[in-house]
Design an enzyme around this catalytic site. Structure first.
Site, short mmCIF file in Angstrom:
data_model
loop_
_atom_site.label_atom_id
_atom_site.label_comp_id
_atom_site.label_asym_id
_atom_site.label_seq_id
_atom_site.Cartn_x
_atom_site.Cartn_y
_atom_site.Cartn_z
N HIS A 99 1.13 -22.37 -1.54
CA HIS A 99 -0.10 -22.99 -2.05
C HIS A 99 -0.36 -24.31 -1.30
O HIS A 99 -1.49 -24.61 -0.95
CB HIS A 99 0.00 -23.26 -3.55
CG HIS A 99 0.14 -22.01 -4.36
ND1 HIS A 99 -0.59 -20.87 -4.10
CD2 HIS A 99 0.93 -21.70 -5.43
CE1 HIS A 99 -0.26 -19.92 -4.97
NE2 HIS A 99 0.67 -20.40 -5.79
N LEU A 143 -22.88 -29.21 4.29
CA LEU A 143 -22.29 -28.03 3.64
C LEU A 143 -22.15 -28.23 2.12
O LEU A 143 -21.73 -29.29 1.68
CB LEU A 143 -20.89 -27.81 4.24
CG LEU A 143 -20.05 -26.68 3.65
CD1 LEU A 143 -20.55 -25.33 4.11
CD2 LEU A 143 -18.58 -26.84 4.06
N ASP A 178 -6.23 -15.38 -0.68
CA ASP A 178 -5.06 -14.71 -1.27
C ASP A 178 -3.92 -14.62 -0.25
O ASP A 178 -4.16 -14.57 0.96
CB ASP A 178 -5.47 -13.31 -1.75
CG ASP A 178 -4.45 -12.72 -2.71
OD1 ASP A 178 -3.62 -13.49 -3.27
OD2 ASP A 178 -4.47 -11.49 -2.92
C1 IPE Z 1 -7.38 -13.92 -6.86
O1 IPE Z 1 -6.09 -13.81 -6.35
C2 IPE Z 1 -7.66 -15.30 -7.33
C3 IPE Z 1 -7.52 -16.36 -6.34
C4 IPE Z 1 -7.34 -16.27 -5.05
C5 IPE Z 1 -7.64 -17.68 -6.89
P1 IPE Z 1 -4.93 -13.11 -7.19
O2 IPE Z 1 -3.78 -13.01 -6.28
O3 IPE Z 1 -4.73 -13.81 -8.46
O4 IPE Z 1 -5.57 -11.68 -7.46
P2 IPE Z 1 -4.91 -10.36 -8.07
O5 IPE Z 1 -4.39 -10.70 -9.41
O6 IPE Z 1 -3.82 -9.93 -7.14
O7 IPE Z 1 -6.04 -9.38 -8.10
C1 IPE Z 2 -3.62 -16.95 -3.83
O1 IPE Z 2 -2.35 -16.66 -3.39
C2 IPE Z 2 -3.72 -18.30 -4.48
C3 IPE Z 2 -3.91 -18.28 -5.93
C4 IPE Z 2 -4.12 -17.24 -6.66
C5 IPE Z 2 -3.90 -19.58 -6.58
P1 IPE Z 2 -1.32 -15.91 -4.31
O2 IPE Z 2 -0.51 -16.91 -5.07
O3 IPE Z 2 -2.00 -14.90 -5.14
O4 IPE Z 2 -0.41 -15.22 -3.22
P2 IPE Z 2 0.22 -13.77 -3.30
O5 IPE Z 2 -0.91 -12.81 -3.53
O6 IPE Z 2 1.19 -13.77 -4.42
O7 IPE Z 2 0.86 -13.60 -1.97
MG MG Z 3 -2.42 -12.93 -4.87
#
Ligand code: IPE
Ligand code: IPE
Ligand code: MG
Length: 265
Positions: A45, A139, A28
């Site tokens: 990303h 792995l 995240d």
């Molecule tokens: C969780 O991240 C899912 C992934 C990393 C793929 P999100 O950023 O979507 O989670 P929430 O919505 O903040 O809980």
């Molecule tokens: C996690 O990073 C990746 C995915 C959920 C695909 P986020 O896109 O949720 O990044 P933040 O949380 O908005 O910074």
């Molecule tokens: Mg996020």
């Protein structure tokens, strides 16, 4: 089918080793990483994929057997359409680019999640990458895509019931676990979430029952081998009691016979 050597943490006591056998990660913070640099979220990303490469390598070097990465949740469809479509493209491109390298490194690649919402082309690519790497013994890298812990438990329940229409209400934990998307690996020992949030966000709900949880403010694109080592160091400090007392554990490590698989200590 599930491998019976994978001990269910609620049914008996799994072995604990210094290096986690299975690490599961919620990657995240990509969006915030990019925003901090005045870049569009999707640039985060793209950088996130680089971090994935580094962490795979670090896990191989450290003797981790299973690495499971949350790439796209069942709830992430709620994001703006252009971000969703960028993520799908990125997944496809990365797969295309990396599969050979994964294979050369002896990595077994798997995807867990509901693939029914994905493009046929992407599903084909996933299936052929899985087939290509199925015999590898290094792995095991699992990518959770359109994955939700509740989806997983529900599809397992449904499959179990379809398999045994004659049975009513007498299913066991082991039978359900054998139908989960990740029925080919042990439960995670260490759960890592980057990006500062302290929640599970519908990741591997069933299997996280006894995982050690580690949360870090580091944003995913910045998560490197050193950050992984910090997580593993924190894991090593934990006393994994699985319901027992600390005294019981000390007796075990002092030479008393450890609980055997299948035994409720
Ligand atoms: C969780 O991240 C899912 C992934 C990393 C793929 P999100 O950023 O979507 O989670 P929430 O919505 O903040 O809980
Ligand atoms: C996690 O990073 C990746 C995915 C959920 C695909 P986020 O896109 O949720 O990044 P933040 O949380 O908005 O910074
Ligand atoms: Mg996020």
């Amino acid at each position: 089918m599930a491998d019976s050597s994978f001990v269910s943490s609620t049914r008996s006591i799994p072995e604990v080793s210094a290096v986690p056998r299975h690490i599961a990660v919620i990657m995240d913070g990509n969006g915030r990483w990019a925003r901090k640099r005045l870049m569009p979220r999707v640039a985060g990303h793209a950088r996130g994929v680089e971090a994935v490469r580094g962490v795979i390598r670090a896990c191989m070097e450290r003797g981790v057997s299973y690495l499971t990465l949350f790439a796209f949740s069942s709830e992430n469809w709620r994001r703006p359409a252009d971000e969703v479509s960028f993520l799908m493209q990125l997944f496809m491109r990365s797969l295309q680019k990396e599969v050979e390298r994964l294979h050369k490194n002896g990595i077994r690649f798997r995807v867990i999640g509901d693939l029914s919402r994905f493009d046929a082309k992407l599903v084909d690519m996933i299936r052929s990458a899985e087939a290509l790497t199925a015999g590898n013994t290094g792995l095991t890298l699992s990518v959770a895509a359109n994955y939700g812990g509740r989806w997983d438990i529900m599809q397992a329940v449904n499959r179990m019931m379809v398999r045994h229409p004659e049975r009513r209400g007498d299913f066991t934990e082991d039978e359900l676990a054998a139908e989960l998307a990740m029925n080919y690996g042990p439960e995670p020992d260490l759960f890592i979430r980057t990006g500062g949030e302290k929640r599970i966000s519908n990741f591997l709900l069933w299997q996280l029952a006894y995982a050690e949880l580690y949360f870090t403010d580091t944003l995913w694109p910045d998560f490197d081998a050193k950050a992984l080592d910090e997580a593993i160091a924190s894991y090593r400090q934990r006393e994994r009691r699985f319901g027992r007392t600390s005294e019981q554990l000390q007796q075990t490590s002092a030479g008393a016979s450890p609980a055997k698989p299948g035994e409720h200590a």
